[in-house]
Design an enzyme around this catalytic site. Sequence first.
Site, PDB file in Angstrom:
ATOM      1  N   LEU A   1     -38.553  55.038  66.156  1.00  0.00           N
ATOM      2  CA  LEU A   1     -39.055  56.234  65.584  1.00  0.00           C
ATOM      3  C   LEU A   1     -38.772  56.642  66.997  1.00  0.00           C
ATOM      4  O   LEU A   1     -39.120  56.255  67.949  1.00  0.00           O
ATOM      5  CB  LEU A   1     -40.702  56.214  65.881  1.00  0.00           C
ATOM      6  N   ASP A   2     -37.448  57.258  67.288  1.00  0.00           N
ATOM      7  CA  ASP A   2     -37.489  57.568  68.625  1.00  0.00           C
ATOM      8  C   ASP A   2     -38.494  58.179  69.743  1.00  0.00           C
ATOM      9  O   ASP A   2     -38.918  59.130  68.877  1.00  0.00           O
ATOM     10  CB  ASP A   2     -36.337  58.706  68.724  1.00  0.00           C
ATOM     11  N   PRO A   3     -38.564  58.378  70.894  1.00  0.00           N
ATOM     12  CA  PRO A   3     -39.446  58.762  71.808  1.00  0.00           C
ATOM     13  C   PRO A   3     -39.610  59.960  71.712  1.00  0.00           C
ATOM     14  O   PRO A   3     -40.876  60.470  71.973  1.00  0.00           O
ATOM     15  CB  PRO A   3     -38.648  58.700  73.580  1.00  0.00           C
TER      16      PRO A   3
ATOM     17  N   ALA B   1     -39.428  61.954  69.142  1.00  0.00           N
ATOM     18  CA  ALA B   1     -39.829  62.250  68.051  1.00  0.00           C
ATOM     19  C   ALA B   1     -41.557  61.739  67.909  1.00  0.00           C
ATOM     20  O   ALA B   1     -42.219  60.809  68.348  1.00  0.00           O
ATOM     21  CB  ALA B   1     -39.545  61.332  66.720  1.00  0.00           C
TER      22      ALA B   1
ATOM     23  N   ARG C   1     -30.589  62.464  63.486  1.00  0.00           N
ATOM     24  CA  ARG C   1     -29.970  62.742  64.608  1.00  0.00           C
ATOM     25  C   ARG C   1     -28.611  62.656  64.128  1.00  0.00           C
ATOM     26  O   ARG C   1     -27.619  63.476  64.816  1.00  0.00           O
ATOM     27  CB  ARG C   1     -29.389  62.220  65.526  1.00  0.00           C
TER      28      ARG C   1
END
EC number: 5.4.99.25
Length: 310
Positions: free
Chosen positions: A48-50, A52, A183
């Site tokens: 999970l992207d930072p 997010a 994204r």
Amino acid sequence: MSKPRKPKGRPISGWLILDKPMDFGSTEAVSKLKWLYKAQKAGHAGTLDPLASGMLPIALGDATKTVPYVMDGRKIYEFTVSWGEERATDDLEGDVTQSSERRPTEQQIRDILPRYIGTISQVPPQFSAIKIAGERAYDLARDGEAVEIPSREVEIFRLTLLGCRDANTAHFEVECGKGTYVRALARDFGRELGCYGHISGLRRTFVAPFSEDAMVPLANLVALEAIEDMDERLAALDALLIDTCEALSALPHLVINDDQAHRLKMGNPILVRGRDAPIAESEAYATARGRLIAIGEIGQGEFRPKRVFA
């Protein structure tokens, strides 16, 4: 001959469904939980992207052997797209690469969504973990290299426009399969609408088979560090774990006896004949006395172990 090293940490097994806060990396979260639980091993089921927030399932101990079964599951995200700018990372972190004064109407947004439902072709973002000639795309992008990332098929099961707070943003929910980049959806929406776009908010609310109400905020875990007695603290942490078998709920389940469990732990197959035995050849998991013993393959009346649990 030297003896094999005994693994450091507790031999626990289970899943912690973390509600990851923004600005906290997935790898950082895994390290934090491994330390909190004094676990021998830990791993997550999908980065999970930072930027997010939301569901990050983290496996501890032997549960790490079940990570692939969660990685393959459906996921649900809520996300906000900001119109007018395309960015290098397709989110707020990147430099602006394209801009437009144009803004889409709510109806124009709704009109394009059906084209993004089903099996679609998607080009992952330049800043992604995709490997190009053995190197991560994000490493090449950070070095200033423009790389061509091949498109790939991903599955979108459901895509809904939740609303438009103003002309500059739109809020969506998507249910998708493995490998989908939200994204990239924002980037492609913006290009098709002729206004450009990037992700300005992203939250994951579901990773099959775990539900949203299973999530534990990081602050709740950190608060338990205040418990001075280590045994009491670990007991409180362990009470938050979900059984390892939950990750395998989509597979057929065999309930076996102690003798069969011993055979599986030795790497030997067992017979699975009888009215409760799965008929079709498939992957399955076996438990004895409520404990996970093995994951394996059923075929020709036998269950053959692939992964054995302590």
